[in-house]
Write a protein that holds these residues in place. Structure first.
Motif, PDB file in Angstrom:
ATOM      1  N   SER A  95     -79.067  63.225 -69.528  1.00 26.53           N
ATOM      2  CA  SER A  95     -77.797  62.867 -69.481  1.00 26.53           C
ATOM      3  C   SER A  95     -76.710  63.642 -68.408  1.00 26.53           C
ATOM      4  O   SER A  95     -75.866  63.026 -68.190  1.00 26.53           O
ATOM      5  CB  SER A  95     -77.103  62.263 -70.832  1.00 26.53           C
ATOM      6  OG  SER A  95     -76.821  63.583 -71.670  1.00 26.53           O
ATOM      7  N   HIS A 155     -76.899  65.085 -65.856  1.00 24.86           N
ATOM      8  CA  HIS A 155     -77.263  64.650 -64.496  1.00 24.86           C
ATOM      9  C   HIS A 155     -76.833  63.264 -64.157  1.00 24.86           C
ATOM     10  O   HIS A 155     -77.518  62.217 -64.029  1.00 24.86           O
ATOM     11  CB  HIS A 155     -78.597  64.813 -64.125  1.00 24.86           C
ATOM     12  CG  HIS A 155     -79.153  66.168 -64.383  1.00 24.86           C
ATOM     13  ND1 HIS A 155     -79.110  67.190 -63.229  1.00 24.86           N
ATOM     14  CD2 HIS A 155     -79.818  66.976 -65.503  1.00 24.86           C
ATOM     15  CE1 HIS A 155     -79.736  68.468 -63.657  1.00 24.86           C
ATOM     16  NE2 HIS A 155     -79.943  68.255 -65.277  1.00 24.86           N
ATOM     17  N   ASN A 156     -75.353  63.035 -63.823  1.00 22.79           N
ATOM     18  CA  ASN A 156     -74.829  61.753 -63.704  1.00 22.79           C
ATOM     19  C   ASN A 156     -73.963  61.590 -62.819  1.00 22.79           C
ATOM     20  O   ASN A 156     -73.074  60.774 -62.978  1.00 22.79           O
ATOM     21  CB  ASN A 156     -74.417  61.369 -65.157  1.00 22.79           C
ATOM     22  CG  ASN A 156     -73.129  62.313 -65.709  1.00 22.79           C
ATOM     23  OD1 ASN A 156     -72.729  63.073 -64.857  1.00 22.79           O
ATOM     24  ND2 ASN A 156     -72.424  62.326 -66.941  1.00 22.79           N
ATOM     25  N   CYS A 196     -78.212  62.771 -60.009  1.00 23.22           N
ATOM     26  CA  CYS A 196     -78.624  61.360 -60.901  1.00 23.22           C
ATOM     27  C   CYS A 196     -79.925  61.222 -61.101  1.00 23.22           C
ATOM     28  O   CYS A 196     -80.833  61.434 -60.718  1.00 23.22           O
ATOM     29  CB  CYS A 196     -78.077  60.089 -59.907  1.00 23.22           C
ATOM     30  SG  CYS A 196     -78.246  58.774 -60.970  1.00 23.22           S
ATOM     31  N   TRP A 197     -80.015  61.509 -62.788  1.00 27.79           N
ATOM     32  CA  TRP A 197     -81.272  61.123 -63.145  1.00 27.79           C
ATOM     33  C   TRP A 197     -81.210  59.983 -64.183  1.00 27.79           C
ATOM     34  O   TRP A 197     -80.079  59.551 -64.760  1.00 27.79           O
ATOM     35  CB  TRP A 197     -81.746  62.291 -64.295  1.00 27.79           C
ATOM     36  CG  TRP A 197     -82.010  63.622 -63.359  1.00 27.79           C
ATOM     37  CD1 TRP A 197     -81.872  64.068 -62.208  1.00 27.79           C
ATOM     38  CD2 TRP A 197     -82.453  64.915 -64.040  1.00 27.79           C
ATOM     39  NE1 TRP A 197     -82.213  65.071 -62.114  1.00 27.79           N
ATOM     40  CE2 TRP A 197     -82.509  65.768 -63.055  1.00 27.79           C
ATOM     41  CE3 TRP A 197     -82.845  65.319 -65.334  1.00 27.79           C
ATOM     42  CZ2 TRP A 197     -83.204  67.168 -63.099  1.00 27.79           C
ATOM     43  CZ3 TRP A 197     -83.139  66.516 -65.561  1.00 27.79           C
ATOM     44  CH2 TRP A 197     -83.413  67.326 -64.778  1.00 27.79           C
ATOM     45  N   ILE A 198     -82.269  59.370 -64.257  1.00 29.35           N
ATOM     46  CA  ILE A 198     -82.231  58.030 -65.215  1.00 29.35           C
ATOM     47  C   ILE A 198     -83.418  58.399 -65.932  1.00 29.35           C
ATOM     48  O   ILE A 198     -84.636  58.905 -65.492  1.00 29.35           O
ATOM     49  CB  ILE A 198     -81.983  56.865 -64.315  1.00 29.35           C
ATOM     50  CG1 ILE A 198     -83.633  56.793 -63.442  1.00 29.35           C
ATOM     51  CG2 ILE A 198     -80.904  56.530 -63.578  1.00 29.35           C
ATOM     52  CD1 ILE A 198     -83.510  55.404 -62.532  1.00 29.35           C
ATOM     53  N   ASP A 208     -85.566  61.477 -61.225  1.00 29.10           N
ATOM     54  CA  ASP A 208     -84.479  62.047 -60.228  1.00 29.10           C
ATOM     55  C   ASP A 208     -84.203  61.037 -58.946  1.00 29.10           C
ATOM     56  O   ASP A 208     -84.848  61.097 -57.983  1.00 29.10           O
ATOM     57  CB  ASP A 208     -84.829  63.493 -59.805  1.00 29.10           C
ATOM     58  CG  ASP A 208     -83.470  63.982 -58.954  1.00 29.10           C
ATOM     59  OD1 ASP A 208     -82.587  63.349 -58.727  1.00 29.10           O
ATOM     60  OD2 ASP A 208     -83.731  65.374 -58.722  1.00 29.10           O
ATOM     61  N   SER A 233     -81.420  60.818 -57.068  1.00 25.02           N
ATOM     62  CA  SER A 233     -80.155  61.225 -56.334  1.00 25.02           C
ATOM     63  C   SER A 233     -80.570  60.584 -54.896  1.00 25.02           C
ATOM     64  O   SER A 233     -79.612  60.285 -54.049  1.00 25.02           O
ATOM     65  CB  SER A 233     -80.050  62.600 -56.224  1.00 25.02           C
ATOM     66  OG  SER A 233     -80.155  63.020 -57.780  1.00 25.02           O
ATOM     67  N   LEU A 245     -75.850  54.615 -61.397  1.00 24.00           N
ATOM     68  CA  LEU A 245     -74.909  55.533 -62.209  1.00 24.00           C
ATOM     69  C   LEU A 245     -74.695  54.907 -63.385  1.00 24.00           C
ATOM     70  O   LEU A 245     -74.448  55.672 -64.395  1.00 24.00           O
ATOM     71  CB  LEU A 245     -73.728  55.901 -61.113  1.00 24.00           C
ATOM     72  CG  LEU A 245     -74.015  56.530 -59.878  1.00 24.00           C
ATOM     73  CD1 LEU A 245     -72.869  56.669 -59.161  1.00 24.00           C
ATOM     74  CD2 LEU A 245     -74.500  58.089 -60.468  1.00 24.00           C
ATOM     75  N   THR A 254     -77.162  55.994 -66.313  1.00 19.12           N
ATOM     76  CA  THR A 254     -77.437  57.279 -66.623  1.00 19.12           C
ATOM     77  C   THR A 254     -76.714  57.667 -67.763  1.00 19.12           C
ATOM     78  O   THR A 254     -75.970  56.973 -68.512  1.00 19.12           O
ATOM     79  CB  THR A 254     -76.816  58.347 -65.588  1.00 19.12           C
ATOM     80  OG1 THR A 254     -75.320  58.140 -65.552  1.00 19.12           O
ATOM     81  CG2 THR A 254     -77.356  58.140 -64.065  1.00 19.12           C
TER      82      THR A 254
END
Length: 138
Positions: free
Chosen positions: A14, A16-17, A22-24, A32, A34, A48, A51
């Motif tokens: 979380s 990396h938002n 950006c990670w989900i 990742d 991004s 976004l 996330t």
């Protein structure tokens, strides 16, 4: 043979938002995405917004194609670490303590279930009365 992947905590994923990082998480896997934000047909704001939480429902509800699912796998960087369930602490009670507590436990149990003995006594008296009455009638 199962493949070994890196494990991430939900808290770590979380963090990396941002649009640069950006990670989900979907179905227990961490992605990742991004580098894909600008190419996403639904826009980067959709990703976004997903996330910092499990985005499985959002991903499934969007009706992604088989191609999109295959593309998602290319962004997989690891799996979510399963949260360990706490192990309950065991209480050690000596037999002497158990025997000392026995009368109190019995008294508490009898207070809690007082209706059972009264019901048994009431039924016994009632059945005895009916039996004697029937016996006298014969």
């Amino acid at each position: 043979m199962p493949t070994l992947t890196k494990l991430y905590t939900a808290e770590e994923a979380s963090q990396h938002n941002t649009s640069e990082d950006c990670w989900i998480t979907i179905d227990g896997k961490v992605y990742d995405v991004s580098s894909y934000l600008d190419e996403h047909p639904g826009g980067d704001d959709v990703i976004l917004a997903a996330t910092g939480k499990d985005a499985t429902d959002e991903f499934e509800d969007a009706g992604h194609s088989k191609t999109a699912r295959e593309l998602l796998e290319t962004f997989c960087i690891g799996e979510l670490e399963e949260t360990a369930t706490p192990i309950p602490e065991l209480k050690i009670i000596s037999k002497k303590q158990q025997l000392n507590n026995l009368p109190q436990k019995f008294f508490n149990l009898s207070k809690q279930f007082w209706f059972a003995p009264i019901t048994v006594v009431g039924l016994s008296v009632g059945l005895g009365y009916l039996y004697l009455r029937k016996k006298q009638a014969i």
